[in-house]
Design an enzyme around this catalytic site. Structure first.
Site, PDB file in Angstrom:
ATOM      1  N   GLU A 199       0.848  -1.191   0.000  1.00 60.30           N
ATOM      2  CA  GLU A 199       0.000   0.000   0.000  1.00 60.30           C
ATOM      3  C   GLU A 199       0.875   1.229   0.000  1.00 60.30           C
ATOM      4  O   GLU A 199       1.943   1.237   0.609  1.00 60.30           O
ATOM      5  CB  GLU A 199      -0.850   0.042   1.289  1.00 60.30           C
ATOM      6  CG  GLU A 199      -2.191  -0.580   1.123  1.00 60.30           C
ATOM      7  CD  GLU A 199      -3.027  -0.573   2.392  1.00 60.30           C
ATOM      8  OE1 GLU A 199      -2.663   0.080   3.392  1.00 60.30           O
ATOM      9  OE2 GLU A 199      -4.065  -1.232   2.357  1.00 60.30           O
ATOM     10  N   HIS A 207      -6.933   7.759  11.611  1.00 69.28           N
ATOM     11  CA  HIS A 207      -7.616   6.478  11.475  1.00 69.28           C
ATOM     12  C   HIS A 207      -9.068   6.711  11.889  1.00 69.28           C
ATOM     13  O   HIS A 207      -9.338   7.038  13.034  1.00 69.28           O
ATOM     14  CB  HIS A 207      -6.967   5.418  12.382  1.00 69.28           C
ATOM     15  CG  HIS A 207      -7.750   4.131  12.451  1.00 69.28           C
ATOM     16  ND1 HIS A 207      -7.262   2.916  12.002  1.00 69.28           N
ATOM     17  CD2 HIS A 207      -9.001   3.869  12.910  1.00 69.28           C
ATOM     18  CE1 HIS A 207      -8.183   1.982  12.185  1.00 69.28           C
ATOM     19  NE2 HIS A 207      -9.240   2.527  12.746  1.00 69.28           N
ATOM     20  N   GLU A 285      -9.106  -1.916   6.016  1.00 73.62           N
ATOM     21  CA  GLU A 285      -9.514  -3.301   6.301  1.00 73.62           C
ATOM     22  C   GLU A 285     -10.884  -3.322   6.947  1.00 73.62           C
ATOM     23  O   GLU A 285     -11.394  -2.299   7.390  1.00 73.62           O
ATOM     24  CB  GLU A 285      -8.494  -3.998   7.227  1.00 73.62           C
ATOM     25  CG  GLU A 285      -8.449  -3.444   8.634  1.00 73.62           C
ATOM     26  CD  GLU A 285      -7.849  -4.432   9.646  1.00 73.62           C
ATOM     27  OE1 GLU A 285      -7.824  -5.653   9.397  1.00 73.62           O
ATOM     28  OE2 GLU A 285      -7.430  -3.971  10.722  1.00 73.62           O
ATOM     29  N   ARG A 289     -15.803  -8.518  13.578  1.00 70.65           N
ATOM     30  CA  ARG A 289     -15.995  -8.914  14.976  1.00 70.65           C
ATOM     31  C   ARG A 289     -16.315  -7.678  15.801  1.00 70.65           C
ATOM     32  O   ARG A 289     -16.241  -6.567  15.299  1.00 70.65           O
ATOM     33  CB  ARG A 289     -14.691  -9.521  15.491  1.00 70.65           C
ATOM     34  CG  ARG A 289     -13.521  -8.546  15.257  1.00 70.65           C
ATOM     35  CD  ARG A 289     -12.251  -8.980  15.923  1.00 70.65           C
ATOM     36  NE  ARG A 289     -11.094  -8.250  15.464  1.00 70.65           N
ATOM     37  CZ  ARG A 289     -10.689  -7.076  15.925  1.00 70.65           C
ATOM     38  NH1 ARG A 289     -11.375  -6.454  16.874  1.00 70.65           N
ATOM     39  NH2 ARG A 289      -9.616  -6.482  15.434  1.00 70.65           N
TER      40      ARG A 289
HETATM   41  P1  ADP Z   1      -4.236  -4.187  11.694  1.00 66.38           P
HETATM   42  O1  ADP Z   1      -4.863  -5.360  11.004  1.00 66.38           O
HETATM   43  O2  ADP Z   1      -2.975  -4.502  12.373  1.00 66.38           O
HETATM   44  O3  ADP Z   1      -5.224  -3.426  12.516  1.00 66.38           O
HETATM   45  P2  ADP Z   1      -4.489  -2.046   9.697  1.00 66.38           P
HETATM   46  O4  ADP Z   1      -4.404  -2.308   8.242  1.00 66.38           O
HETATM   47  O5  ADP Z   1      -5.830  -1.772  10.271  1.00 66.38           O
HETATM   48  O6  ADP Z   1      -3.788  -3.245  10.470  1.00 66.38           O
HETATM   49  O7  ADP Z   1      -3.519  -0.845  10.057  1.00 66.38           O
HETATM   50  C1  ADP Z   1      -3.214  -0.510  11.389  1.00 66.38           C
HETATM   51  C2  ADP Z   1      -2.730   0.927  11.443  1.00 66.38           C
HETATM   52  O8  ADP Z   1      -1.577   1.113  10.623  1.00 66.38           O
HETATM   53  C3  ADP Z   1      -3.735   1.952  10.918  1.00 66.38           C
HETATM   54  O9  ADP Z   1      -4.656   2.327  11.910  1.00 66.38           O
HETATM   55  C4  ADP Z   1      -2.839   3.088  10.514  1.00 66.38           C
HETATM   56  O10 ADP Z   1      -2.437   3.860  11.622  1.00 66.38           O
HETATM   57  C5  ADP Z   1      -1.633   2.370   9.968  1.00 66.38           C
HETATM   58  N1  ADP Z   1      -1.754   2.162   8.520  1.00 66.38           N
HETATM   59  C6  ADP Z   1      -2.231   1.072   7.893  1.00 66.38           C
HETATM   60  N2  ADP Z   1      -2.201   1.215   6.553  1.00 66.38           N
HETATM   61  C7  ADP Z   1      -1.701   2.443   6.325  1.00 66.38           C
HETATM   62  C8  ADP Z   1      -1.401   3.201   5.139  1.00 66.38           C
HETATM   63  N3  ADP Z   1      -1.588   2.690   3.931  1.00 66.38           N
HETATM   64  N4  ADP Z   1      -0.880   4.445   5.290  1.00 66.38           N
HETATM   65  C9  ADP Z   1      -0.650   4.954   6.508  1.00 66.38           C
HETATM   66  N5  ADP Z   1      -0.910   4.310   7.653  1.00 66.38           N
HETATM   67  C10 ADP Z   1      -1.427   3.057   7.566  1.00 66.38           C
HETATM   68  P1  ADP Z   2      -9.277  -3.485  17.549  1.00 72.12           P
HETATM   69  O1  ADP Z   2      -9.221  -3.410  16.045  1.00 72.12           O
HETATM   70  O2  ADP Z   2     -10.543  -3.960  18.110  1.00 72.12           O
HETATM   71  O3  ADP Z   2      -8.693  -2.302  18.208  1.00 72.12           O
HETATM   72  P2  ADP Z   2      -6.846  -4.908  17.627  1.00 72.12           P
HETATM   73  O4  ADP Z   2      -6.589  -5.068  16.170  1.00 72.12           O
HETATM   74  O5  ADP Z   2      -6.065  -3.949  18.427  1.00 72.12           O
HETATM   75  O6  ADP Z   2      -8.372  -4.671  17.912  1.00 72.12           O
HETATM   76  O7  ADP Z   2      -6.739  -6.376  18.209  1.00 72.12           O
HETATM   77  C1  ADP Z   2      -7.329  -6.771  19.412  1.00 72.12           C
HETATM   78  C2  ADP Z   2      -6.250  -6.770  20.461  1.00 72.12           C
HETATM   79  O8  ADP Z   2      -6.763  -7.292  21.647  1.00 72.12           O
HETATM   80  C3  ADP Z   2      -5.080  -7.652  20.084  1.00 72.12           C
HETATM   81  O9  ADP Z   2      -3.906  -6.950  20.418  1.00 72.12           O
HETATM   82  C4  ADP Z   2      -5.218  -8.886  20.944  1.00 72.12           C
HETATM   83  O10 ADP Z   2      -3.969  -9.432  21.258  1.00 72.12           O
HETATM   84  C5  ADP Z   2      -5.909  -8.316  22.137  1.00 72.12           C
HETATM   85  N1  ADP Z   2      -6.787  -9.222  22.842  1.00 72.12           N
HETATM   86  C6  ADP Z   2      -7.386 -10.310  22.378  1.00 72.12           C
HETATM   87  N2  ADP Z   2      -8.178 -10.842  23.306  1.00 72.12           N
HETATM   88  C7  ADP Z   2      -8.084 -10.068  24.403  1.00 72.12           C
HETATM   89  C8  ADP Z   2      -8.679 -10.081  25.686  1.00 72.12           C
HETATM   90  N3  ADP Z   2      -9.531 -11.021  26.031  1.00 72.12           N
HETATM   91  N4  ADP Z   2      -8.366  -9.115  26.561  1.00 72.12           N
HETATM   92  C9  ADP Z   2      -7.527  -8.153  26.212  1.00 72.12           C
HETATM   93  N5  ADP Z   2      -6.946  -8.077  25.004  1.00 72.12           N
HETATM   94  C10 ADP Z   2      -7.200  -9.021  24.107  1.00 72.12           C
HETATM   95 MG    MG Z   3      -6.947  -2.461  11.872  1.00 69.96          MG
END
Ligand code: ADP
Ligand code: ADP
Ligand code: MG
Length: 450
Positions: A199, A207, A285, A289
């Site tokens: 990307e 965000h 993304e 859930r």
């Molecule tokens: P995850 O599955 O770990 O949550 P995300 O794709 O949602 O991964 O990205 C997590 C964070 O990384 C985003 O909230 C943002 O801060 C940063 N991020 C992800 N993609 C980009 C992008 N293309 N440009 C800038 N920041 C990004």
């Molecule tokens: P969200 O997109 O909801 O912010 P994240 O992408 O940060 O969620 O992922 C959920 C996070 O919560 C992960 O870091 C995971 O390791 C953590 N996690 C999963 N189950 C639990 C739980 N029961 N209590 C606290 N944290 C958890």
């Molecule tokens: Mg994410």
């Protein structure tokens, strides 16, 4: 309506779900690892089953043991919470195969949207704006072609990624190959799947994500948006609702999110995540859930999202029309972690010697801890969330500061003072921040006294 639900999770989210079930008159079955036998979720459930050893792989990720526990206790549905098996399509399919309702979308939808590279393809089909980049996963050669087309800076991301892991920034062409293999290796270790995609790196984005609810009958609603830009290493730390986006962009994002959900026949609660810059918003993304930060939406809409998840899974129609959804005031959530910010945020579990939580209008504490509870070292360091709901953003900030000032968690280091430093920062108060806020201000944010 459902009669008996097994909660395949631990900690604050398990407690949260058990409470929602009880309020609907649904019986609850907790599952726990050996290390969690004294956990709050085990105490408050109607029944509890030990599903294995301390390691998550032996217990909360142990699909066979969880399914057996559900069958043996007569649970007709499983709520997976977040993390663990919540976005595991194999588990959702296993539930379907044995006639247990998985409280979430169908396994086929999890499979499509859980693969982030594939999800982006689907969103392009649905005409939802996405971050420019590769079409799906790439080999090294394909990656180099994308690099030539979009240039630097770019991000190499794991298709199976989550929790901010499996991402590598490339600032210069010369770093590409090394970063490509590093991302693949990290993805393989964390997710056992080494597929990566590319990307464009959106610079200084916010965000913003939109909460969706959908029933089995084609009704799709959005519950507004959350700003989750206060992040450390791409992991959220503070979230709020609503965002400060102008109405035109906000409405366009709602429309895109509903279109995205409809395009994949989405059912149950889900979140469409976007990054936003001055030019527009781009899908990154979908989380299929319940999310950690769902309470801020609940506070401003008055809708209990977990209750809606249970109703939808029980075959009910959505209770609301879009025009019924109104937004009231402003809510902020902070994640309380058992960690030591001054030592590089090192996780620091241990015994909670004393817990004192202030009470009052618009104050909520979602957690699984209590005085004399020993936090086991095997799981995520997030031990609770404080949510403050105020008339305005400033009111919510002031309320949160006062809660954090009074809150006592004795016995272990937490990020409580670090959170206060963010809430006191003039740029945070002005709303002048992006996803780089913590990194850019880290030194100052760590200057609190311990
Ligand atoms: P995850 O599955 O770990 O949550 P995300 O794709 O949602 O991964 O990205 C997590 C964070 O990384 C985003 O909230 C943002 O801060 C940063 N991020 C992800 N993609 C980009 C992008 N293309 N440009 C800038 N920041 C990004
Ligand atoms: P969200 O997109 O909801 O912010 P994240 O992408 O940060 O969620 O992922 C959920 C996070 O919560 C992960 O870091 C995971 O390791 C953590 N996690 C999963 N189950 C639990 C739980 N029961 N209590 C606290 N944290 C958890
Ligand atoms: Mg994410």
């Amino acid at each position: 309506m459902l009669q008996r639900v097994l909660i395949a999770n631990r900690g604050e989210i398990a407690v949260r779900i058990i409470r929602a079930c009880k309020q609907l008159g649904i019986e609850t079955v907790a599952v726990y690892s050996l290390a969690d036998k004294d956990s709050l979720h085990v105490h408050i459930a109607d029944e509890a089953v030990c599903i294995g050893g301390n390691a998550a792989s032996a217990s909360y990720l142990n699909m066979e043991n969880i399914i057996s526990a559900a069958v043996n206790t007569g649970a007709e549905a499983i709520h997976p919470g977040f993390g663990f098996l919540s976005e595991n399509s194999t588990f959702a399919k296993l539930c379907e195969d044995v006639g247990i309702i998985f409280i979430g979308p169908d396994a086929s939808v999890i499979e499509k949207m859980g693969d982030k590279a594939m999800a982006k393809k689907l969103m392009i089909e649905a005409e939802v704006p996405v971050v420019p980049g590769s079409e799906g996963e790439v080999s090294l050669e394909e990656g180099k072609q994308v690099l030539a087309e979009i240039g630097c800076p770019l991000l190499i991301k794991a298709s199976a990624g989550g929790g901010g892991r499996g991402m590598r920034i490339v600032h210069h062409e010369s770093e590409f190959e090394k970063a490509y293999y590093a991302a693949k290796q990290e993805a393989k270790a964390a997710f056992t799947n080494d597929g990566v995609y590319i990307e464009k790196l959106i610079t200084n984005p916010r965000h913003i994500e939109v909460q969706i609810l959908a029933d089995r009958y084609g009704n799709v609603l959005h519950l507004g948006e959350r700003d989750c830009s206060i992040q450390r290493r791409n992991q959220k730390v503070i979230e709020e609702a609503p965002s400060s986006l102008p109405d035109t962009m906000r409405n366009a994002m709602y429309e895109a999110a509903v279109k995205a959900a409809r395009h994949v026949n989405y059912v149950n609660a889900g979140t469409i995540e976007f990054v936003v810059d001055e030019h527009g918003f781009y899908f990154i993304e979908m989380n299929t859930r319940i999310q950690v930060e769902h309470p801020v939406t609940e506070m401003i809409t008055g809708i209990d999202i977990v209750r809606e998840q249970l109703r939808i899974a029980g075959g009910k129609h959505l209770k609301h029309e879009q025009s019924d959804i109104t937004f009231n005031g402003h809510a902020i959530e902070v994640r309380i972690n058992a960690e030591d910010p001054k030592h590089n945020f090192r996780p620091n579990p241990g015994l909670i010697e004393m817990l004192h939580v202030p009470q009052g209008l618009g104050i909520r504490f979602d957690s699984g801890i209590y005085t004399d509870y020993e936090i086991p070292p095997f799981y995520d360091s997030m031990i609770g969330k404080v949510i403050a709901h105020g008339y305005s953003r400033l009111d919510a900030i002031r309320k949160m500061r006062s809660i954090l000032e009074e809150l006592v968690i004795e016995g272990i280091p937490t990020n409580q003072s670090f959170l206060t430093m963010i809430l006191m920062h003039p740029d945070f108060v002005k709303g002048d921040f992006d996803t780089g806020f913590i990194a850019a201000n880290l030194e100052g944010l760590l200057t609190y006294e311990t």
